[in-house]
Scaffold this motif. Structure first.
Motif, mmCIF file in Angstrom:
data_model
loop_
_atom_site.group_PDB
_atom_site.id
_atom_site.type_symbol
_atom_site.label_atom_id
_atom_site.label_comp_id
_atom_site.label_asym_id
_atom_site.label_seq_id
_atom_site.Cartn_x
_atom_site.Cartn_y
_atom_site.Cartn_z
ATOM 1 N N HIS A 355 -41.176 -41.240 19.239
ATOM 2 C CA HIS A 355 -39.776 -41.659 19.333
ATOM 3 C C HIS A 355 -39.403 -42.379 18.053
ATOM 4 O O HIS A 355 -39.847 -43.490 17.848
ATOM 5 N N PRO A 356 -38.645 -41.823 17.160
ATOM 6 C CA PRO A 356 -38.025 -40.513 17.287
ATOM 7 C C PRO A 356 -39.042 -39.388 17.103
ATOM 8 O O PRO A 356 -40.164 -39.617 16.648
ATOM 9 N N GLU A 357 -38.599 -38.178 17.454
ATOM 10 C CA GLU A 357 -39.477 -37.022 17.325
ATOM 11 C C GLU A 357 -39.540 -36.538 15.880
ATOM 12 O O GLU A 357 -38.663 -36.840 15.065
ATOM 13 N N VAL A 358 -40.601 -35.767 15.605
ATOM 14 C CA VAL A 358 -40.768 -35.155 14.287
ATOM 15 C C VAL A 358 -40.879 -33.645 14.525
ATOM 16 O O VAL A 358 -41.625 -33.226 15.401
ATOM 17 N N ALA A 359 -40.097 -32.861 13.795
ATOM 18 C CA ALA A 359 -40.171 -31.408 14.009
ATOM 19 C C ALA A 359 -40.218 -30.706 12.659
ATOM 20 O O ALA A 359 -39.621 -31.168 11.686
ATOM 21 N N ASN A 360 -40.930 -29.597 12.617
ATOM 22 C CA ASN A 360 -40.994 -28.837 11.360
ATOM 23 C C ASN A 360 -41.048 -27.346 11.636
ATOM 24 O O ASN A 360 -41.369 -26.916 12.748
ATOM 25 N N LEU A 361 -40.734 -26.597 10.612
ATOM 26 C CA LEU A 361 -40.633 -25.147 10.739
ATOM 27 C C LEU A 361 -40.814 -24.530 9.355
ATOM 28 O O LEU A 361 -40.258 -25.054 8.376
ATOM 29 N N GLY A 362 -41.539 -23.445 9.274
ATOM 30 C CA GLY A 362 -41.603 -22.685 8.023
ATOM 31 C C GLY A 362 -42.318 -23.429 6.909
ATOM 32 O O GLY A 362 -43.221 -24.239 7.138
ATOM 33 N N ARG A 363 -41.850 -23.174 5.676
ATOM 34 C CA ARG A 363 -42.587 -23.661 4.513
ATOM 35 C C ARG A 363 -42.092 -25.007 3.995
ATOM 36 O O ARG A 363 -40.906 -25.319 4.106
ATOM 37 N N THR A 364 -42.997 -25.769 3.387
ATOM 38 C CA THR A 364 -42.607 -27.022 2.740
ATOM 39 C C THR A 364 -42.156 -26.702 1.318
ATOM 40 O O THR A 364 -42.417 -25.602 0.802
ATOM 41 N N SER A 365 -41.527 -27.685 0.667
ATOM 42 C CA SER A 365 -41.122 -27.507 -0.734
ATOM 43 C C SER A 365 -42.345 -27.226 -1.602
ATOM 44 O O SER A 365 -42.320 -26.351 -2.478
ATOM 45 N N ALA A 366 -43.441 -27.955 -1.351
ATOM 46 C CA ALA A 366 -44.650 -27.793 -2.173
ATOM 47 C C ALA A 366 -45.209 -26.380 -2.021
ATOM 48 O O ALA A 366 -45.643 -25.775 -3.010
ATOM 49 N N GLU A 367 -45.189 -25.853 -0.792
ATOM 50 C CA GLU A 367 -45.710 -24.484 -0.579
ATOM 51 C C GLU A 367 -44.854 -23.470 -1.337
ATOM 52 O O GLU A 367 -45.363 -22.516 -1.914
ATOM 53 N N CYS A 368 -43.524 -23.676 -1.321
ATOM 54 C CA CYS A 368 -42.641 -22.758 -2.048
ATOM 55 C C CYS A 368 -42.934 -22.836 -3.545
ATOM 56 O O CYS A 368 -43.050 -21.812 -4.222
ATOM 57 N N GLU A 369 -43.082 -24.069 -4.048
ATOM 58 C CA GLU A 369 -43.362 -24.233 -5.482
ATOM 59 C C GLU A 369 -44.684 -23.571 -5.847
ATOM 60 O O GLU A 369 -44.786 -22.849 -6.837
ATOM 61 N N ARG A 370 -45.696 -23.789 -5.006
ATOM 62 C CA ARG A 370 -47.025 -23.179 -5.247
ATOM 63 C C ARG A 370 -46.913 -21.649 -5.336
ATOM 64 O O ARG A 370 -47.545 -21.010 -6.157
ATOM 65 N N ASP A 371 -46.058 -21.075 -4.461
ATOM 66 C CA ASP A 371 -45.934 -19.612 -4.418
ATOM 67 C C ASP A 371 -44.881 -19.087 -5.400
ATOM 68 O O ASP A 371 -44.545 -17.899 -5.377
ATOM 69 N N GLY A 372 -44.328 -19.976 -6.222
ATOM 70 C CA GLY A 372 -43.342 -19.554 -7.221
ATOM 71 C C GLY A 372 -42.010 -19.137 -6.612
ATOM 72 O O GLY A 372 -41.282 -18.334 -7.195
ATOM 73 N N VAL A 373 -41.699 -19.673 -5.431
ATOM 74 C CA VAL A 373 -40.419 -19.338 -4.779
ATOM 75 C C VAL A 373 -39.390 -20.405 -5.180
ATOM 76 O O VAL A 373 -39.577 -21.585 -4.865
ATOM 77 N N PRO A 374 -38.304 -20.020 -5.864
ATOM 78 C CA PRO A 374 -37.317 -21.029 -6.271
ATOM 79 C C PRO A 374 -36.515 -21.512 -5.058
ATOM 80 O O PRO A 374 -36.065 -20.701 -4.236
ATOM 81 N N ILE A 375 -36.345 -22.827 -4.960
ATOM 82 C CA ILE A 375 -35.674 -23.366 -3.758
ATOM 83 C C ILE A 375 -34.578 -24.369 -4.119
ATOM 84 O O ILE A 375 -34.528 -24.903 -5.222
ATOM 85 N N LYS A 376 -33.721 -24.583 -3.131
ATOM 86 C CA LYS A 376 -32.790 -25.717 -3.172
ATOM 87 C C LYS A 376 -32.897 -26.375 -1.799
ATOM 88 O O LYS A 376 -33.268 -25.714 -0.811
ATOM 89 N N THR A 377 -32.631 -27.659 -1.750
ATOM 90 C CA THR A 377 -32.789 -28.350 -0.466
ATOM 91 C C THR A 377 -31.531 -29.144 -0.133
ATOM 92 O O THR A 377 -30.725 -29.467 -1.017
ATOM 93 N N GLY A 378 -31.360 -29.432 1.133
ATOM 94 C CA GLY A 378 -30.264 -30.285 1.577
ATOM 95 C C GLY A 378 -30.795 -31.267 2.603
ATOM 96 O O GLY A 378 -31.674 -30.925 3.398
ATOM 97 N N THR A 379 -30.292 -32.500 2.567
ATOM 98 C CA THR A 379 -30.720 -33.483 3.569
ATOM 99 C C THR A 379 -29.493 -34.186 4.133
ATOM 100 O O THR A 379 -28.427 -34.226 3.498
ATOM 101 N N PHE A 380 -29.662 -34.747 5.321
ATOM 102 C CA PHE A 380 -28.592 -35.582 5.872
ATOM 103 C C PHE A 380 -29.216 -36.598 6.824
ATOM 104 O O PHE A 380 -30.065 -36.247 7.648
ATOM 105 N N PRO A 381 -28.789 -37.863 6.730
ATOM 106 C CA PRO A 381 -29.400 -38.900 7.576
ATOM 107 C C PRO A 381 -28.697 -39.030 8.937
ATOM 108 O O PRO A 381 -27.475 -38.858 9.023
ATOM 109 N N PHE A 382 -29.456 -39.356 9.961
ATOM 110 C CA PHE A 382 -28.852 -39.594 11.281
ATOM 111 C C PHE A 382 -27.940 -40.821 11.243
ATOM 112 O O PHE A 382 -27.024 -40.940 12.056
ATOM 113 N N ALA A 383 -28.204 -41.730 10.275
ATOM 114 C CA ALA A 383 -27.427 -42.976 10.213
ATOM 115 C C ALA A 383 -25.938 -42.706 10.008
ATOM 116 O O ALA A 383 -25.099 -43.546 10.352
#
Ligand code: FAD
Ligand code: NAD
Length: 467
Positions: A355-383
């Protein structure tokens, strides 16, 4: 001799029992062999279900004790009735394991009690507790779903009383004054939270310098901060070298920065992972191939090296999750009958029910970088979310990882209220190869926590509104 079965499933956990039901639906004459007295495997008996029952009850207790006054609700005289809490948990387990029994009867699946052993091609022998063969089942197909069992660390002997696994930590008959948990993984965090909320001092010793490697560092740091604030004393980079049970305490020996130390605990919970369970299965007799970690080796369609023998769930490679086992069970059975199913491993969510819960899905940023996959990310706080404020649960954030040019969602991570429910939208999005913009342009009801997911998706495109 009786007609052979179309399918014998060995193990009745979420992998095995769901597979058996799907097989029966597809018209296969099916039996399920289970060594334990109740159906449902680790998940229903000593895993997902009892742990969630205790997480829920202990959270109510903690909230009543500490949290309600912020809502202007003053509660006094809150007391713990641990016996009743444990009884409630046992009742839920009983209802659900009984429910599997009911489903077996409804679907005309034969339940066979005993240890299933691969005896020869198309033959599963069933042994009772004394090792006597009580049945020999002839079958066209065999599905192995024998799951997993806890492991320990060198120097730490499990005694089921003071040095225990999650199974015993689900039924301590009193709140330990000091619980030491070895391993800051899923079980460590969930069971550590339960007992900390009920009043124990909880120290979690983790070997690695960080934790939850399936999260990006900014997300796992947020989670660590929240758990530490809740009173979980998480110590990283600590190597436990042994435990010694003394008359009134357990001495835990450890090494930190090359220095030896000791800690005293009332109970020690060992939560350092689980191993595939193939004990007594007779793998050697029939030449069933295992991999270097003892998991049954399967191909992409869950076939083992032995014709018409299949394996799924915790006993094969992949995350040890109930829903992963279920999906694999269904897919294996469907392919036996000529259908063409698939399991999308990129879309399997993981949830930690803290509490609160933690959830994840798919690849992390580091995994994408390791595999040479270009990424962009977005975040938003519950606050910054109205509903989170109304709930009084504003800690945490949603993070979405998308392909830099196609915008396709590759991964998502959430720490925050109802993260386990919120990740479902993103799992469907990944399954449908959706882009972050697809989520961002979908209408999300207001005021809901799901708006945090929408805002994180908007942030991927650089057009977040409420921040
Ligand atoms: P299991 O559930 O382990 O079932 C295997 C069955 O096979 C057992 O009943 C066993 O007795 C039987 N068996 C083994 N060998 C034989 C044999 N030779 N003959 C006959 N029977 C045999 N996962 C989640 O997704 N969500 C959660 O919240 C969650 N919480 C968990 C909490 C805890 C404390 C633990 C320990 C695990 C948790 N898990 C959770 C993991 C989840 O329980 C497993 O991933 C899941 O049960 C695996 O299913 P399975 O069918 O592969 O094996
Ligand atoms: P885990 O793999 O989640 O965590 C084990 C932790 O122990 C890791 O952080 C690891 O670095 C640490 N560790 C390993 N060796 C150590 C050592 N010698 N000293 C200190 N730390 C050490 O394993 P778990 O928590 O035991 O859970 C087992 C499995 O059960 C997991 O695969 C998990 O998926 C499943 N499970 C799932 C849920 C859920 O889905 N909510 C809940 C409970 C369990």
């Amino acid at each position: 001799m009786a007609d052979p079965y179309d399918l014998v499933v060995i193990g009745s956990g979420p992998g095995g029992y769901v597979a058996a039901i799907r097989a029966a639906q597809l018209g296969l004459r099916t039996a399920c062999v289970e060594k334990d007295a109740t159906l449902g495997g680790t998940c229903l008996n000593v895993g997902c279900i009892p742990s969630k029952a205790l997480l829920e009850s202990s959270e109510r207790f903690a909230e009543a004790k500490r949290g309600l006054s912020t809502h202007g609700v003053n509660v006094s005289g809150v007391e713990l009735d641990l016996k009743k809490m444990l009884k409630r948990k046992d009742g839920i387990v009983k209802q659900l394991t009984g429910g599997v029994d009911f489903l077996f009867k409804k679907n005309k699946i034969e339940r066979v009690q005993g240890l299933g052993r691969l005896a020869a091609t198309g033959v599963v022998e069933v042994l009772d507790a004394s090792g006597e063969v009580t049945a020999s089942l002839q079958t066209k197909n065999i599905l192995i779903a024998t799951g997993s069992a806890p492991i320990s660390v060198p120097g730490v002997t499990l005694d089921g009383e003071q040095v225990v696994t999650s199974t015993e930590a689900l039924c301590f008959d009193e709140v330990p004054a000091h619980l030491v948990v070895i391993g800051a993984g899923v079980i460590g965090l969930e069971m550590g939270s339960v007992w900390a909320r009920l009043g124990a001092k909880v120290t979690i010793l983790e070997y690695l310098p960080t934790f939850l490697p399936f999260l990006d560092p900014d997300v796992s740091k947020t989670a660590a901060k929240i758990f530490k604030k809740q009173g979980l004393d998480m110590q990283f980079g600590v190597k436990v070298t042994g435990t010694t049970v003394r008359e009134d305490a357990v001495e835990v020996s450890l090494e930190r920065d090359g220095e030896a130390e000791t800690l005293l605990a009332d109970k020690v919970l060992v939560a350092v992972g689980r191993r595939p369970y193939t004990d007594g299965l007779g793998c050697e007799t029939v030449g069933l191939e295992l991999d270097e970690r003892g998991r049954i080796r399967v191909d992409g369609g869950f076939k083992t090296n032995i014709p018409r023998v299949w394996a799924i769930g915790d006993v094969i490679a992949g995350p040890m999750l109930a829903h992963k086992a279920e999906e694999e069970g269904v897919a294996a059975v469907e392919s036996m009958t000529g259908l063409a199913p698939h399991v999308n491993y990129a879309a399997i969510p993981g949830v930690i029910y803290t509490h609160p819960e933690v959830a994840n899905l798919g690849r992390t940023s580091a995994e994408c970088e390791r595999d040479g996959v270009p990424i962009k990310t977005g975040t938003f706080p519950f606050a910054a979310n109205g509903r989170a404020k109304a709930l009084g649960e504003t800690e945490g954030l949603v993070k979405i990882i998308a392909h830099e040019t196609t915008d396709r969602i590759l991964g998502a991570q959430i720490v925050g209220p109802r993260a386990g429910a919120l990740i479902a939208e993103l799992a469907v999005a990944v399954e449908f190869s959706a882009s972050a913009e697809d989520i961002a342009r979908s209408v999300h009801a207001h005021p809901t926590l799901a708006e945090v997911v929408k805002e994180a998706a908007l942030d991927v495109g650089g057009r977040v509104i409420h921040r």
